[in-house]
Each structure stands twice: as structure tokens, then as C-alpha cells.
Design a protein around this motif. Structure first.
Motif, PDB file in Angstrom:
ATOM      1  N   PRO A  66       0.828  -1.217   0.000  1.00 34.09           N
ATOM      2  CA  PRO A  66       0.000   0.000   0.000  1.00 34.09           C
ATOM      3  C   PRO A  66       0.859   1.262   0.000  1.00 34.09           C
ATOM      4  O   PRO A  66       0.974   1.964   1.008  1.00 34.09           O
ATOM      5  N   ILE A  67       1.510   1.559  -1.112  1.00 32.15           N
ATOM      6  CA  ILE A  67       2.352   2.748  -1.196  1.00 32.15           C
ATOM      7  C   ILE A  67       1.469   3.950  -1.522  1.00 32.15           C
ATOM      8  O   ILE A  67       0.343   3.794  -2.015  1.00 32.15           O
ATOM      9  N   PRO A  68       1.948   5.160  -1.272  1.00 30.19           N
ATOM     10  CA  PRO A  68       1.127   6.351  -1.506  1.00 30.19           C
ATOM     11  C   PRO A  68       0.660   6.471  -2.951  1.00 30.19           C
ATOM     12  O   PRO A  68       1.334   6.025  -3.890  1.00 30.19           O
ATOM     13  N   LEU A  69      -0.516   7.056  -3.118  1.00 27.38           N
ATOM     14  CA  LEU A  69      -1.046   7.283  -4.454  1.00 27.38           C
ATOM     15  C   LEU A  69      -0.124   8.226  -5.235  1.00 27.38           C
ATOM     16  O   LEU A  69       0.531   9.092  -4.650  1.00 27.38           O
ATOM     17  N   HIS A  70      -0.132   8.050  -6.521  1.00 27.03           N
ATOM     18  CA  HIS A  70       0.638   8.884  -7.442  1.00 27.03           C
ATOM     19  C   HIS A  70       2.159   8.718  -7.269  1.00 27.03           C
ATOM     20  O   HIS A  70       2.923   9.516  -7.811  1.00 27.03           O
ATOM     21  N   ALA A  71       2.597   7.681  -6.512  1.00 27.40           N
ATOM     22  CA  ALA A  71       4.033   7.404  -6.427  1.00 27.40           C
ATOM     23  C   ALA A  71       4.512   6.832  -7.754  1.00 27.40           C
ATOM     24  O   ALA A  71       3.801   6.087  -8.429  1.00 27.40           O
ATOM     25  N   THR A  72       5.713   7.204  -8.140  1.00 29.83           N
ATOM     26  CA  THR A  72       6.305   6.706  -9.380  1.00 29.83           C
ATOM     27  C   THR A  72       7.662   6.059  -9.071  1.00 29.83           C
ATOM     28  O   THR A  72       8.195   6.207  -7.963  1.00 29.83           O
ATOM     29  N   TYR A  73       8.184   5.348 -10.046  1.00 28.79           N
ATOM     30  CA  TYR A  73       9.475   4.671  -9.884  1.00 28.79           C
ATOM     31  C   TYR A  73      10.501   5.323 -10.801  1.00 28.79           C
ATOM     32  O   TYR A  73      10.307   5.379 -12.025  1.00 28.79           O
ATOM     33  N   LEU A  74      11.590   5.829 -10.224  1.00 32.03           N
ATOM     34  CA  LEU A  74      12.669   6.400 -11.022  1.00 32.03           C
ATOM     35  C   LEU A  74      13.375   5.278 -11.779  1.00 32.03           C
ATOM     36  O   LEU A  74      13.702   4.231 -11.202  1.00 32.03           O
ATOM     37  N   VAL A  75      13.597   5.480 -13.064  1.00 34.52           N
ATOM     38  CA  VAL A  75      14.147   4.421 -13.915  1.00 34.52           C
ATOM     39  C   VAL A  75      15.580   4.077 -13.519  1.00 34.52           C
ATOM     40  O   VAL A  75      15.940   2.898 -13.428  1.00 34.52           O
ATOM     41  N   ALA A 202      10.686  15.064  -7.919  1.00 34.73           N
ATOM     42  CA  ALA A 202      11.320  13.940  -8.611  1.00 34.73           C
ATOM     43  C   ALA A 202      12.382  14.444  -9.571  1.00 34.73           C
ATOM     44  O   ALA A 202      12.224  15.470 -10.215  1.00 34.73           O
ATOM     45  N   SER A 203      13.491  13.717  -9.638  1.00 34.23           N
ATOM     46  CA  SER A 203      14.570  14.078 -10.557  1.00 34.23           C
ATOM     47  C   SER A 203      14.886  12.870 -11.419  1.00 34.23           C
ATOM     48  O   SER A 203      15.217  11.803 -10.902  1.00 34.23           O
ATOM     49  N   GLY A 204      14.770  13.018 -12.722  1.00 35.26           N
ATOM     50  CA  GLY A 204      15.059  11.917 -13.618  1.00 35.26           C
ATOM     51  C   GLY A 204      13.803  11.290 -14.182  1.00 35.26           C
ATOM     52  O   GLY A 204      12.682  11.573 -13.759  1.00 35.26           O
ATOM     53  N   LEU A 205      14.013  10.391 -15.138  1.00 38.72           N
ATOM     54  CA  LEU A 205      12.917   9.694 -15.798  1.00 38.72           C
ATOM     55  C   LEU A 205      12.234   8.760 -14.815  1.00 38.72           C
ATOM     56  O   LEU A 205      12.878   8.046 -14.055  1.00 38.72           O
ATOM     57  N   ALA A 206      10.898   8.766 -14.808  1.00 41.18           N
ATOM     58  CA  ALA A 206      10.123   7.930 -13.880  1.00 41.18           C
ATOM     59  C   ALA A 206       9.008   7.231 -14.637  1.00 41.18           C
ATOM     60  O   ALA A 206       8.575   7.676 -15.703  1.00 41.18           O
ATOM     61  N   VAL A 207       8.565   6.082 -14.064  1.00 41.64           N
ATOM     62  CA  VAL A 207       7.454   5.334 -14.643  1.00 41.64           C
ATOM     63  C   VAL A 207       6.414   5.109 -13.554  1.00 41.64           C
ATOM     64  O   VAL A 207       6.729   5.100 -12.358  1.00 41.64           O
ATOM     65  N   SER A 208       5.181   4.920 -13.965  1.00 45.41           N
ATOM     66  CA  SER A 208       4.089   4.705 -13.018  1.00 45.41           C
ATOM     67  C   SER A 208       4.030   3.241 -12.590  1.00 45.41           C
ATOM     68  O   SER A 208       4.711   2.371 -13.147  1.00 45.41           O
TER      69      SER A 208
END
Length: 404
Positions: A66-75, A202-208
């Protein structure tokens, strides 16, 4: 620990870790039966499948969390976490594949691999980006690292001991559960502290999460494919195809005798045929004399074990496992071939799948309808004795009573 987690994805992550461990260590175990180029390929494939299995398990479990909504993963951190995992897997497997690994080398390799798995986890965790920062409990970090090192040691022990069949499956299950336990232990000691978007950019390319799921899904299928491919039996006819012409008849006889090992024990016709074939092997024009050494396969090539060091020999599909008092090592001979080539004054086949060295039997006792014997050595081990062989074994051990 699992509050708010998706139970289906948790179960999937554990299964992926188990299949990845089985495939990786199963491939690594096949290093012993290949040439130099084949060893490199198997080690590379083993490291790849182990890394993919552990990394995929991690991110499937992250999708379950259950991670926070709208969290993304930095590539970049996500890719780096996989590279760390693949690198330490390859180095550790290579380190223990050089000759006969000592206990110290195994421990150092397990420490390196465990720290690598833990590093992969925390680098991957800090690839999460959003309006929050992550805090960890120090004691949970220490616990997760300890679990990772323990899982790494158990996995490398599988590779060193050349486990196969059910033992490999059980060991891989323990490895997968331990690696998953490391992940969820670390997650239990982690919490998200909210921040404003201006405090954490956020810094850098991220994906959902959705894009990550599209990446992880084919990797899951890849692990399952590798697992199913590993279940395909190894070819056993290569040696026969390249054997000298003078040995063709003898090898064919061994193949027939090995095939008859699968006969029903009560089949009198099968037993008579086995005896006839063994008579041809031992007493025919191209008879095979008793050997003084037995070949065993290692990561660095084929070695030879003096028969005085052999405690027992156990059938393992078309091959055998030779126990030298410390551990089992694979021998390319079938069980019937080993029985025919060993000195019958010293060795006895006490079970359809077991041969023992009579001078090294230290204990015999009744167990169920049969019996078991214990073989002496640094690591004493038990071997079953079939009911039909008890009287003969007792006679050859110098025991006058017929019962156990």
C-alpha cells in the motif's frame, strides 16, 4: 506486516522467488557436466535467472504494497537495483565454482550475495518518488540483511552440494520463502512520511505503477518458462554417440541393465536378465575389470575419487551421486554400471538405488520392513536396505543372525 497488501500479489511474489531459485540453482548445478564454454553459459544463465527471480519478486511485492497514491518509480535506481543483483549473483556463483570451495569461501560468497540482495532491495525502494520521504527502522534493516545472508548461504549450499530432484525443490522453496521474508521484513520497518510536492521533487525519468506492472509481467512468464525448460531431462546419449567403437557393445549392455533397474523388484524375469547382462559385462570377452577410482564431475572438470574414500553410491536418474564422507558428488555412471565396475568384495548393492562400502558400515538397524545402515565419515549418513538384501548384508558383515 501485511496490512493493506494484496494477498494474491504476495503469493505470486513468493512463487516467483521459489521458481527463480529453483531455475537458477538448477542451471548452476548443471555446470558439472559441461565443457568450459558450457560452464560459462550455465553460470551466466543461472546468475541471470536468480537475479530476475529475486528482482521480479521484489517489484511484484512492491505492487502488492500500500504505497502512496501517485508514487512513481525512477528508472535509473530501478535499473541499478537489477544490475546490483545480477552482478553479485554472478560473482558469488563464479567464486564457489572455482575448484572445491572451502567453507570460508562459501561464507564469504554468501555474505557478498546477501548484502547484494539487501542492497538491491533498498536501492529499489529509494527509486520510489513522490510527495513523501522514506524512513527505516534500524533493527529491521539488520534483520532483513541477516535473512538475506542466510538465504544466500542456503542457496549456495544447494549449488555446492549438487542437490537434485526433491531436495532441490525443497531447498529452492526454503530459499524463495527466505528471500521473500527478507523483503517483507524490510517493508515492515519502513514508513512513508508525507511532504509537500515542493519539498520533494522527482529528478530523472520515472514510470508509473501501471508501467512497472507491464515490465514485471513478461519477466514472470520468463521465469516460469525457464523453470519448465529446466524440467526437461538432460540428454544422455551424447556419450554413447561419441564413444569408441570398441566400447559400443559394453555401453549398450550398460544401457540395457540400467533400463532393467526400473523393473518391478518381484519380476523374476527381470532379475534373471539383469544377472545375464552383468555376467556379459564382467566375464565376457570385453569384460570390465574392477576399478580403483571413480570419476566425479566438478565445476572445474572431471576428478577421480579413490574407492577407499567412497562411502555409498546413490542412483540419480541416469547418473549416480557418490558420497565421499563429506558430501555427494555426481558420477556419470548409472547405478548398474557402478555396480558392475566396483569390486564386489568391498561394495554391495543393498537397495535398487543404493550401493554401500561394506568396510565403512558403522551401524545397521531395522526400520519398517527393511533396514538402514550408517556409513562412517566426517558427515555420517544413513542408507536404506531393502528387505530382500538384509540377510545377505548381515552375512557379509559377519553377523550370524538372520533378523535385524
Amino acid at each position: 506486516m501485511f496490512a493493506g497488501h494484496d494477498p494474491i500479489l504476495i503469493a505470486l511474489s513468493v512463487v516467483i522467488a521459489i521458481l527463480g531459485g529453483y531455475t537458477g540453482f538448477g542451471l548452476a548445478a548443471r555446470v558439472r557436466s559441461t565443457g568450459i564454454a558450457g560452464r560459462r553459459m550455465f553460470l551466466a544463465c543461472a546468475a541471470f535467472f536468480l537475479a530476475v527471480g529475486v528482482w521480479t519478486m521484489h517489484f511484484v511485492a512492491m505492487l502488492a504494497a500500500p504505497i502512496p497514491l501517485h508514487a512513481t518509480y525512477l528508472v535509473l535506481p530501478t535499473v541499478v537495483s537489477f544490475l546490483i543483483c545480477a552482478l553479485v549473483m554472478g560473482i558469488s556463483l563464479f567464486f564457489v565454482s572455482l575448484g572445491e570451495p572451502s567453507h570460508m569461501r562459501l561464507v564469504v560468497s554468501a555474505l557478498l550475495l546477501g548484502l547484494g540482495i539487501a542492497s538491491m532491495h533498498y536501492v529499489g525502494i529509494h527509486g520510489l518518488s513522490g510527495s513523501f520521504h522514506i524512513e527505516h527502522q534500524r533493527r529491521m534493516i539488520m534483520a532483513s540483511v541477516a535473512i538475506a545472508v542466510g538465504a544466500a548461504y542456503g542457496g549456495l549450499r544447494i549449488f555446492v552440494d549438487r542437490h537434485g530432484g526433491m531436495r532441490l525443490a525443497l531447498s529452492a522453496t526454503a530459499f524463495g520463502i527466505a528471500v521473500s521474508g527478507m523483503h517483507f521484513t524490510a517493508m515492515h520497518g519502513m514508513r512513508f512520511v508525507p511532504e509537500t510536492p515542493f519539498d520533494h521533487a522527482a529528478s530523472g525519468l520515472a514510470v508509473s505503477r501501471e508501467a512497472l506492472a507491464l515490465i514485471v509481467s513478461p519477466l514472470c512468464f520468463l521465469i516460469v518458462f525457464g523453470f519448465l525448460l529446466l524440467l526437461v531431462p538432460e540428454p544422455v546419449s551424447r556419450a554413447l554417440n561419441s564413444a569408441p567403437a570398441g566400447q559400443a557393445d559394453t555401453d549398450a549392455i550398460y544401457a540395457q541393465a540400467a533400463a532393467l533397474d526400473g523393473s518391478t523388484p518381484d519380476s523374476a524375469a527381470a532379475q534373471m536378465e539383469q544377472g545375464r547382462l552383468r555376467h556379459r559385462i564382467e566375464g565376457g570377452p570385453s569384460g570390465v575389470a574392477a576399478v580403483t577410482r571413480v570419476p566425479v564431475e566438478g565445476a572445474d572438470g572431471t576428478r577421480f575419487v579413490e574407492i577407499g574414500q567412497i562411502r555409498s553410491i546413490k542412483a540419480n536418474a541416469h547418473y549416480t551421486l557418490v558420497h565421499d564422507g563429506r558430501r555427494e558428488r555426481m558420477c556419470p555412471w548409472a547405478i548398474s554400471q557402478a555396480e558392475a565396475r566396483l569390486d564386489r568384495a568391498t561394495f554391495m548393492r543393498v537397495h535398487r538405488s543404493h550401493i554401500v562400502s561394506l568396510p565403512l558400515v558403522s551401524l545397521i538397524r531395522k526400520e519398517g520392513d527393511g533396514a538402514v545402515v550408517e556409513l562412517d565419515g566426517e558427515v555420517p549418513h544413513l542408507v536404506p536396505v531393502s528387505r530382500a538384501k538384509i540377510a545377505e548384508l548381515r552375512a557379509r558383515l559377519g553377523l550370524v543372525k538372520r533378523g535385524v
